[in-house]
Write a protein that holds these residues in place. Structure first.
Motif, PDB file in Angstrom:
ATOM      1  N   ARG A 109     -62.199 -12.029  77.442  1.00  0.00           N
ATOM      2  CA  ARG A 109     -60.672 -10.979  77.281  1.00  0.00           C
ATOM      3  C   ARG A 109     -60.587 -11.356  76.033  1.00  0.00           C
ATOM      4  O   ARG A 109     -60.115 -10.111  75.349  1.00  0.00           O
ATOM      5  N   LEU A 110     -61.213 -11.789  75.320  1.00  0.00           N
ATOM      6  CA  LEU A 110     -60.848 -12.706  73.415  1.00  0.00           C
ATOM      7  C   LEU A 110     -61.137 -12.099  72.421  1.00  0.00           C
ATOM      8  O   LEU A 110     -61.779 -12.032  71.483  1.00  0.00           O
ATOM      9  N   HIS A 111     -62.492 -11.196  73.195  1.00  0.00           N
ATOM     10  CA  HIS A 111     -63.758 -10.481  72.665  1.00  0.00           C
ATOM     11  C   HIS A 111     -64.401 -11.672  71.552  1.00  0.00           C
ATOM     12  O   HIS A 111     -64.520 -11.373  70.681  1.00  0.00           O
ATOM     13  N   THR A 112     -64.575 -12.697  71.690  1.00  0.00           N
ATOM     14  CA  THR A 112     -65.074 -13.817  70.986  1.00  0.00           C
ATOM     15  C   THR A 112     -66.146 -15.088  71.557  1.00  0.00           C
ATOM     16  O   THR A 112     -66.612 -14.931  72.687  1.00  0.00           O
ATOM     17  N   ASP A 113     -67.547 -15.032  70.865  1.00  0.00           N
ATOM     18  CA  ASP A 113     -68.500 -16.422  71.795  1.00  0.00           C
ATOM     19  C   ASP A 113     -68.444 -17.441  71.896  1.00  0.00           C
ATOM     20  O   ASP A 113     -68.838 -18.453  71.640  1.00  0.00           O
ATOM     21  N   HIS A 114     -67.276 -18.387  71.370  1.00  0.00           N
ATOM     22  CA  HIS A 114     -66.176 -19.097  71.083  1.00  0.00           C
ATOM     23  C   HIS A 114     -64.964 -19.601  70.487  1.00  0.00           C
ATOM     24  O   HIS A 114     -64.115 -18.418  70.296  1.00  0.00           O
ATOM     25  N   VAL A 115     -64.119 -19.911  71.224  1.00  0.00           N
ATOM     26  CA  VAL A 115     -62.814 -20.576  70.961  1.00  0.00           C
ATOM     27  C   VAL A 115     -63.237 -21.895  69.583  1.00  0.00           C
ATOM     28  O   VAL A 115     -63.808 -22.717  69.962  1.00  0.00           O
ATOM     29  N   ASP A 116     -61.609 -22.151  69.329  1.00  0.00           N
ATOM     30  CA  ASP A 116     -61.490 -23.652  68.539  1.00  0.00           C
ATOM     31  C   ASP A 116     -61.290 -24.014  69.374  1.00  0.00           C
ATOM     32  O   ASP A 116     -62.104 -25.341  68.940  1.00  0.00           O
ATOM     33  N   LEU A 117     -60.459 -24.161  69.458  1.00  0.00           N
ATOM     34  CA  LEU A 117     -60.199 -25.369  70.331  1.00  0.00           C
ATOM     35  C   LEU A 117     -60.328 -25.424  72.068  1.00  0.00           C
ATOM     36  O   LEU A 117     -59.098 -24.617  72.702  1.00  0.00           O
ATOM     37  N   TRP A 118     -60.970 -26.044  73.040  1.00  0.00           N
ATOM     38  CA  TRP A 118     -60.591 -25.526  74.344  1.00  0.00           C
ATOM     39  C   TRP A 118     -59.986 -27.119  75.076  1.00  0.00           C
ATOM     40  O   TRP A 118     -60.740 -27.793  74.527  1.00  0.00           O
ATOM     41  N   GLN A 119     -58.990 -26.211  75.903  1.00  0.00           N
ATOM     42  CA  GLN A 119     -58.647 -27.899  76.332  1.00  0.00           C
ATOM     43  C   GLN A 119     -58.276 -27.444  78.146  1.00  0.00           C
ATOM     44  O   GLN A 119     -58.094 -26.758  78.908  1.00  0.00           O
ATOM     45  N   VAL A 120     -58.083 -29.079  78.881  1.00  0.00           N
ATOM     46  CA  VAL A 120     -57.982 -28.736  80.040  1.00  0.00           C
ATOM     47  C   VAL A 120     -56.317 -28.746  80.132  1.00  0.00           C
ATOM     48  O   VAL A 120     -55.818 -29.395  79.691  1.00  0.00           O
ATOM     49  N   HIS A 121     -55.764 -27.643  81.251  1.00  0.00           N
ATOM     50  CA  HIS A 121     -54.436 -27.260  80.770  1.00  0.00           C
ATOM     51  C   HIS A 121     -53.534 -28.109  81.567  1.00  0.00           C
ATOM     52  O   HIS A 121     -52.468 -28.346  81.440  1.00  0.00           O
ATOM     53  N   ALA A 122     -54.157 -28.974  82.963  1.00  0.00           N
ATOM     54  CA  ALA A 122     -53.531 -30.219  83.576  1.00  0.00           C
ATOM     55  C   ALA A 122     -54.309 -31.298  84.107  1.00  0.00           C
ATOM     56  O   ALA A 122     -55.875 -30.772  84.525  1.00  0.00           O
ATOM     57  N   TRP A 123     -53.953 -32.650  84.411  1.00  0.00           N
ATOM     58  CA  TRP A 123     -54.628 -33.329  85.419  1.00  0.00           C
ATOM     59  C   TRP A 123     -55.114 -32.698  86.848  1.00  0.00           C
ATOM     60  O   TRP A 123     -53.785 -32.236  86.980  1.00  0.00           O
ATOM     61  N   GLY A 124     -56.096 -32.510  87.144  1.00  0.00           N
ATOM     62  CA  GLY A 124     -56.375 -32.221  88.182  1.00  0.00           C
ATOM     63  C   GLY A 124     -57.115 -33.320  89.081  1.00  0.00           C
ATOM     64  O   GLY A 124     -56.983 -34.230  89.020  1.00  0.00           O
ATOM     65  N   ASP A 125     -57.396 -32.635  90.270  1.00  0.00           N
ATOM     66  CA  ASP A 125     -58.190 -33.494  91.588  1.00  0.00           C
ATOM     67  C   ASP A 125     -59.631 -34.021  91.596  1.00  0.00           C
ATOM     68  O   ASP A 125     -59.876 -35.011  91.388  1.00  0.00           O
ATOM     69  N   ALA A 126     -60.420 -32.877  90.351  1.00  0.00           N
ATOM     70  CA  ALA A 126     -61.698 -33.524  90.835  1.00  0.00           C
ATOM     71  C   ALA A 126     -62.076 -34.516  89.330  1.00  0.00           C
ATOM     72  O   ALA A 126     -61.550 -35.047  89.239  1.00  0.00           O
ATOM     73  N   PRO A 127     -63.156 -34.986  89.897  1.00  0.00           N
ATOM     74  CA  PRO A 127     -63.226 -36.091  89.145  1.00  0.00           C
ATOM     75  C   PRO A 127     -63.336 -36.505  87.743  1.00  0.00           C
ATOM     76  O   PRO A 127     -63.948 -35.543  87.172  1.00  0.00           O
ATOM     77  N   LEU A 128     -62.947 -37.544  87.241  1.00  0.00           N
ATOM     78  CA  LEU A 128     -62.673 -36.875  85.488  1.00  0.00           C
ATOM     79  C   LEU A 128     -63.376 -36.731  84.821  1.00  0.00           C
ATOM     80  O   LEU A 128     -64.295 -35.924  83.660  1.00  0.00           O
ATOM     81  N   GLU A 129     -64.800 -37.917  85.407  1.00  0.00           N
ATOM     82  CA  GLU A 129     -65.711 -37.543  84.432  1.00  0.00           C
ATOM     83  C   GLU A 129     -67.002 -35.900  84.755  1.00  0.00           C
ATOM     84  O   GLU A 129     -67.265 -35.688  83.343  1.00  0.00           O
ATOM     85  N   GLU A 130     -66.638 -35.237  85.921  1.00  0.00           N
ATOM     86  CA  GLU A 130     -66.995 -34.154  85.875  1.00  0.00           C
ATOM     87  C   GLU A 130     -65.683 -32.668  84.956  1.00  0.00           C
ATOM     88  O   GLU A 130     -66.774 -32.159  84.608  1.00  0.00           O
ATOM     89  N   THR A 131     -64.989 -33.384  85.290  1.00  0.00           N
ATOM     90  CA  THR A 131     -63.653 -32.645  83.957  1.00  0.00           C
ATOM     91  C   THR A 131     -64.115 -32.416  82.394  1.00  0.00           C
ATOM     92  O   THR A 131     -64.278 -31.403  82.537  1.00  0.00           O
ATOM     93  N   LEU A 132     -64.810 -33.865  82.154  1.00  0.00           N
ATOM     94  CA  LEU A 132     -65.039 -33.985  81.319  1.00  0.00           C
ATOM     95  C   LEU A 132     -66.973 -34.120  80.148  1.00  0.00           C
ATOM     96  O   LEU A 132     -66.346 -32.931  79.455  1.00  0.00           O
ATOM     97  N   ALA A 133     -66.876 -33.793  81.791  1.00  0.00           N
ATOM     98  CA  ALA A 133     -68.453 -32.851  81.254  1.00  0.00           C
ATOM     99  C   ALA A 133     -68.510 -31.648  81.447  1.00  0.00           C
ATOM    100  O   ALA A 133     -69.381 -31.064  80.404  1.00  0.00           O
ATOM    101  N   ALA A 134     -67.790 -30.988  81.923  1.00  0.00           N
ATOM    102  CA  ALA A 134     -67.520 -29.588  81.536  1.00  0.00           C
ATOM    103  C   ALA A 134     -67.083 -29.498  79.970  1.00  0.00           C
ATOM    104  O   ALA A 134     -67.388 -27.888  79.339  1.00  0.00           O
ATOM    105  N   LEU A 135     -66.242 -30.085  79.363  1.00  0.00           N
ATOM    106  CA  LEU A 135     -66.377 -29.727  78.718  1.00  0.00           C
ATOM    107  C   LEU A 135     -67.584 -30.532  77.014  1.00  0.00           C
ATOM    108  O   LEU A 135     -67.877 -29.654  76.361  1.00  0.00           O
ATOM    109  N   ASP A 136     -68.300 -31.167  77.348  1.00  0.00           N
ATOM    110  CA  ASP A 136     -69.636 -31.477  76.702  1.00  0.00           C
ATOM    111  C   ASP A 136     -69.944 -30.193  76.666  1.00  0.00           C
ATOM    112  O   ASP A 136     -71.062 -29.912  75.604  1.00  0.00           O
ATOM    113  N   HIS A 137     -70.479 -30.253  78.059  1.00  0.00           N
ATOM    114  CA  HIS A 137     -70.984 -28.497  78.133  1.00  0.00           C
ATOM    115  C   HIS A 137     -70.574 -27.364  76.859  1.00  0.00           C
ATOM    116  O   HIS A 137     -71.745 -27.041  77.145  1.00  0.00           O
TER     117      HIS A 137
END
Length: 327
Positions: A109-137
């Motif tokens: 939608r943004l027509h770009t290959d990257h964003v400068d800052l990507w944020q988890v919008h809210a705390w969720g039920d998924a394991p925290l390590e899984e959520t944070l691994a997505a950020l690393d990826h």
């Protein structure tokens, strides 16, 4: 416009950010274009958005404007993942698959290959390590340059930041985003100290108290205000009570003595508070945005800051804490 470093990271942004929650809804593309142009002309760089804003419409507008009106490099684009509205109900999914699907769709939608800052919008039920691994990826694949969190309370902020700092090679969280204003100072109890302790910056949303600190609700609810709309009255109503009115009255009196508007006073108090990197402005039109862009050389006198602290909840204890590393 002056700039600030986001926490202890290498990311630098304008010390005011442009929020886009109403873009594609209450704010049509023509008004969004006028605001973004004025913001960039004033030296602003940080634009904060999310897939949930207008069901993706806000990101689409930004994507269009960085190809018709601006250069991609003019902006520091911050978006989010993990939260949306489906079938009229709010949904939080912070699993790896959901987050990365969100980011892929955001980039499209943004027509770009990257964003400068990507944020988890809210705390969720998924394991925290899984959520944070997505950020690393995402960072590892070049889809995001920096990562942060949004709407985490104190212990959630500390836990997530500690996890990322525990093992070399993980990407540190550089920022947190929560509501913070003279009408909403709860973040000072745990969230802001956690951000400071972990070298993270703060992006406050609703720094004008959901519009109430403009003073326009003192004698009723204007017909053209968010408080009068069917889809936003729930957002404003919590601050239309006696304590909020007393704080608003104090802001109005301070503004009269400083030759400023109430919303300018409210913004300056947030902008220059400890830990804050850049308040996110939720203006709906260029006329609403203009007064905030005129404040780069202004600061509140210390006695005014102290008086506003006192009337809105007491001394801000963070002002007395060590400031090493803060920007």
């Amino acid at each position: 416009m002056q700039t600030r470093r986001v926490g202890h990271s290498g990311l630098t942004v304008s010390r005011l950010g442009l929020g886009t929650m109403t873009w594609g809804g209450d704010t049509p593309t023509s008004d969004a274009r006028a605001m973004l142009r004025a913001f960039v002309e004033a030296g602003g760089t940080l634009v904060d958005t999310a897939p949930a804003y207008g069901h993706g419409a806000a990101e689409k507008i930004i994507g269009k404007l960085i190809h018709t009106d601006l250069r991609r490099d003019d902006l520091v684009i911050a978006t989010k993942g993990g939260f949306g509205v489906h079938n009229g109900r709010r949904s939080i999914n912070t699993s790896r698959g959901a987050l990365l699907d969100d980011l892929t769709a955001s980039l499209r939608r943004l027509h770009t290959d990257h964003v400068d800052l990507w944020q988890v919008h809210a705390w969720g039920d998924a394991p925290l390590e899984e959520t944070l691994a997505a950020l690393d990826h995402a960072v590892g694949q070049g889809m995001a340059r920096y990562v942060g969190i949004s709407n985490y309370i104190g212990w959630q902020t500390a836990r997530a930041a500690t996890w990322q700092q525990a093992v070399p090679g993980r990407n540190p969280l550089v920022s947190g985003q929560v509501e913070y204003s003279l009408l909403a100072r709860r973040a000072e109890i745990e969230v802001l100290p956690a951000l400071r302790a972990h070298g993270m910056g703060l992006f406050p949303w609703s720094p004008i108290g959901r519009g109430v600190l403009t003073g326009k609700y003192r004698s009723g609810t204007p017909r053209d205000s968010r408080g009068a709309s069917d889809h936003f009255n729930w957002f404003v109503e919590p601050y239309l009570e006696s304590k909020s009115r007393a704080i608003t009255d104090a802001v109005v009196r301070a503004a009269e003595g400083l030759d400023l508007s109430p919303e300018q006073v409210a913004l300056l108090w947030v902008r220059d508070a400890p830990v804050v990197t850049a308040p996110l402005l939720g203006a709906r039109t260029a006329d609403q945005l203009k007064p905030y862009l005129e404040l780069d050389e202004r600061e509140l006198p210390e006695p005014i800051v102290t008086a506003l602290d006192d009337v809105s909840g007491g001394t801000n204890q963070l002002r007395a804490m060590p400031t090493a590393g803060d920007d």
